[in-house]
Enzyme design. Structure first.
Site, mmCIF file in Angstrom:
data_model
loop_
_atom_site.group_PDB
_atom_site.id
_atom_site.type_symbol
_atom_site.label_atom_id
_atom_site.label_comp_id
_atom_site.label_asym_id
_atom_site.label_seq_id
_atom_site.Cartn_x
_atom_site.Cartn_y
_atom_site.Cartn_z
ATOM 1 C CE LYS A 204 14.266 -0.049 -47.385
ATOM 2 N NZ LYS A 204 14.215 -1.258 -46.560
ATOM 3 C CD GLU A 210 27.123 8.254 -43.019
ATOM 4 O OE1 GLU A 210 25.915 8.465 -43.303
ATOM 5 O OE2 GLU A 210 27.486 7.697 -41.975
ATOM 6 N N GLY A 264 18.001 -3.180 -46.677
ATOM 7 C CA GLY A 264 19.239 -2.661 -47.267
ATOM 8 C C GLY A 264 20.290 -3.748 -47.450
ATOM 9 N NE ARG A 265 20.119 -6.612 -41.786
ATOM 10 C CZ ARG A 265 19.377 -5.621 -41.301
ATOM 11 N NH1 ARG A 265 19.633 -4.368 -41.630
ATOM 12 N NH2 ARG A 265 18.383 -5.868 -40.466
ATOM 13 C CD GLU A 350 22.503 -2.591 -40.703
ATOM 14 O OE1 GLU A 350 23.184 -1.577 -40.466
ATOM 15 O OE2 GLU A 350 22.021 -2.821 -41.831
ATOM 16 C CG HIS A 381 51.725 -15.918 -43.875
ATOM 17 N ND1 HIS A 381 52.889 -16.622 -43.694
ATOM 18 C CD2 HIS A 381 51.043 -16.565 -44.847
ATOM 19 C CE1 HIS A 381 52.933 -17.637 -44.548
ATOM 20 N NE2 HIS A 381 51.813 -17.621 -45.254
ATOM 21 C CE LYS A 501 21.752 5.722 -39.920
ATOM 22 N NZ LYS A 501 20.563 5.282 -40.629
HETATM 23 O O1 F6P Z 1 22.729 2.907 -40.984
HETATM 24 C C1 F6P Z 1 22.387 1.635 -41.372
HETATM 25 C C2 F6P Z 1 21.655 1.647 -42.666
HETATM 26 O O2 F6P Z 1 20.359 2.066 -42.480
HETATM 27 C C3 F6P Z 1 21.709 0.285 -43.319
HETATM 28 O O3 F6P Z 1 20.752 -0.572 -42.864
HETATM 29 C C4 F6P Z 1 21.595 0.641 -44.744
HETATM 30 O O4 F6P Z 1 22.011 -0.402 -45.570
HETATM 31 C C5 F6P Z 1 22.493 1.849 -44.815
HETATM 32 O O5 F6P Z 1 22.278 2.518 -43.600
HETATM 33 C C6 F6P Z 1 22.267 2.771 -45.960
HETATM 34 O O6 F6P Z 1 20.971 3.261 -45.956
HETATM 35 P P1 F6P Z 1 20.355 3.939 -47.245
HETATM 36 O O7 F6P Z 1 20.377 2.926 -48.333
HETATM 37 O O8 F6P Z 1 18.977 4.337 -46.860
HETATM 38 O O9 F6P Z 1 21.206 5.115 -47.593
#
Ligand code: F6P
Length: 536
Positions: A204, A210, A264-265, A350, A381, A501
């Protein structure tokens, strides 16, 4: 006493007056309990009769919801008001699945034009890949699609591709890379040919460390094999931040946009679902959107006492805030839904894992539950021992399907028998007398007794398909919204992820320096040990 405080007080008084509530008695006193405490939404049958609630508790919970302004806040969300106040944004994810008849606006601007445009762009792209007309830099068709993204840019499409494996084009390989641990990317591409591989970089913000690290390594992998000019043929992006995408080297024509009003979620039905659409095809993706829409309409229009997300949200409030059960397990009796609990962890924790309300004041009560789970029957189990006889009570959602998503005979009856049996055992247990009557020796009786009264909700759908999957996800989305509204928290921001972060960014920047930054003794020692080992 304010109206809200009075509502909470009445709920606690009701619990205190009914401390001996027993599901055994509730069912024997009321032969229609199962019927009365079952709600239908879309194709979903949702039986909450094995929750520790009676009619009066539900009435009081519905009163709490009304006094919390639930209907006004629901309308505010559906009409594009800036309900995400800390980020000054709307949360209009419902527009993404509204279909061609949907009318949604933000500040007087029709958002449906953009939604339709991007959906059409996604369909064309998905069809190109599926019909092998999308070619890589060497002219070979794209056969492998790797989605690089994390959190909301990963969990939804990954979960859904797995859930809908039956609908996935078998000639395509669709994979997901999220972890900055290079093993994730390395494993995902180890058997792929760069000439036939396309990466969807989904972010987003397009600033997530990452994702950018993985995307850079993927680009190196492509350009090392195919040359610098190969990038545009092997990378597309999904983002709200077109400028950053272009800076990365992806042409704006290869960007699938979405908007800041999509959390995002909550973004699976946006272009974040591109990898899913490639995998299952545009028609199945449309069915998924229809499923979301079924529940959106139900949530917006069904009366509160017949409204599945409202009822489930309130029962969660009862469990957490009145009974003190602060965890929740989600156990899908469906192997293909094995990634649903992880998806719901982000959605719930979240969204509502907050300690302050919309005005910045302490909430003063527990909020989001700790959500966890794995598919039945595997969990049975492993940790079900604790769920049946442990000292903590964990409310459970059990999700199952009437028809299997495979054609192996014999399996599905066993699977579903286990789902029904677990809910029955958890609710009604086994008394000491029953254990004795079964001939168990006296010293074993306490060990083989089950208290029962362990609450579950059973969700049953005809089959796992795109439409029912959309319904299940939307059911949980709105349930989380209902709870956030009652707690008066902003379910749409996530400031709690920022500090970690920021510190990680600082620490990684210090790894090359002579002097480490100013850390506590523990952190310094751990970093020191890491750096010593790393340089060895
Ligand atoms: O770190 C949390 C977050 O901001 C989430 O809310 C989001 O879904 C995810 O990181 C990934 O963010 P982006 O889509 O901006 O890479």
């Amino acid at each position: 006493m304010g109206a809200l405080t009075a509502s909470w007080q009445r709920l606690h008084d009701h619990r205190d007056a009914n401390r001996d509530f027993s599901l055994r008695r509730a069912f024997s006193d009321d032969p229609s309990r199962a019927d009365d405490f079952t709600v239908r939404a879309g194709a979903l049958t949702i039986d909450y009769s094995k929750q520790l609630v009676d009619q009066q508790a539900l009435t009081l919970l519905l009163e709490l919801a009304a006094r919390s302004g639930l209907s006004a806040r629901t309308e505010a969300m559906f009409t594009g008001e800036r309900v995400n106040t800390t980020e000054d944004r709307s949360a209009l994810h419902v527009a993404l699945r509204a279909g061609t008849d949907g009318r949604f606006e933000i500040a007087g601007k029709d958002v449906m034009v953009d939604v339709a445009r991007v959906l059409q762009q996604m369909r064309e792209f998905a069809q190109q890949v599926r019909t092998r007309t999308r070619l890589g830099a060497t002219g070979r068709p794209i056969r492998n699609v790797v989605n690089i993204g994390i959190g909301g840019s990963h969990l939804g499409p990954d979960m859904a591709v797995e859930a809908l494996r039956q609908f996935v084009n078998p000639d395509l390989t669709v994979r997901f890379v999220s972890n900055v641990d290079g093993a994730d990317l390395a494993d995902a591409i180890s058997d792929l040919d760069p000439a036939e591989t396309l990466f969807i970089v989904a972010s987003k913000t397009f600033t997530t460390a990452e994702t950018l690290t993985n995307a850079q390594s993927a680009r190196r992998w492509v350009t090392d094999a195919l040359g610098e000019d190969a990038t545009p043929h092997h990378f597309v992006a999904v983002s709200t931040n077109v400028q950053e995408v272009e800076n990365f080297g992806i042409d704006s024509a290869n960007v699938f946009e979405f908007w800041d009003w999509v959390g995002g979620r909550l973004s699976l039905p946006s272009s974040i679902g591109l990898a899913l659409m490639v995998a299952i095809g545009p028609e199945s993706f449309d069915d998924l959107l229809s499923g979301f829409r079924d529940i959106d309409e139900h949530f917006r229009t069904a009366p509160p006492d017949k409204n599945a997300p409202i009822l489930l949200g309130l029962i969660g409030i009862w469990n957490i805030n009145v009974l003190g059960y602060t965890a929740k397990a989600v156990i899908p009796y469906s192997h293909r839904l094995s990634k649903l609990p992880a998806y719901l962890q982000q959605l719930d924790m979240e969204s509502n894992g907050k300690s302050v309300d919309v005005d910045g004041n302490r909430v003063g009560m527990d909020t989001a539950p700790v959500v966890w789970g794995t598919p039945g029957t595997n969990g049975q189990h492993a940790y079900f021992q604790l769920l049946h006889q442990g000292t903590s009570v964990v409310p459970i959602d059990l999700i199952g399907f009437v028809k299997p998503s495979h054609d192996l005979p014999g399996h599905h009856d066993q699977l579903m028998a286990n789902m029904f049996a677990q809910a029955e055992a958890l609710a009604f247990g086994r008394t000491e007398d029953e254990v004795r009557a079964a001939g168990v020796s006296e010293h074993q009786v306490p060990h083989r007794t089950f208290s029962g009264n362990r609450p579950t909700t059973s969700v049953l759908a005809p089959e796992l398909n795109p439409r029912t999957l959309g319904q299940i996800i939307a059911l949980y989305e709105h349930t989380v919204f209902v709870q956030g509204t009652v707690w008066r928290i902003n379910s749409f921001d996530q400031w709690g992820v920022e500090l970690g972060k920021q510190l990680a960014g600082e620490i990684v920047g210090q790894f090359g320096d002579e002097a480490l930054g100013d850390h506590d003794g523990s952190t310094s020692a751990l970093i020191g040990e890491y750096l010593k080992g790393r340089t060895r």
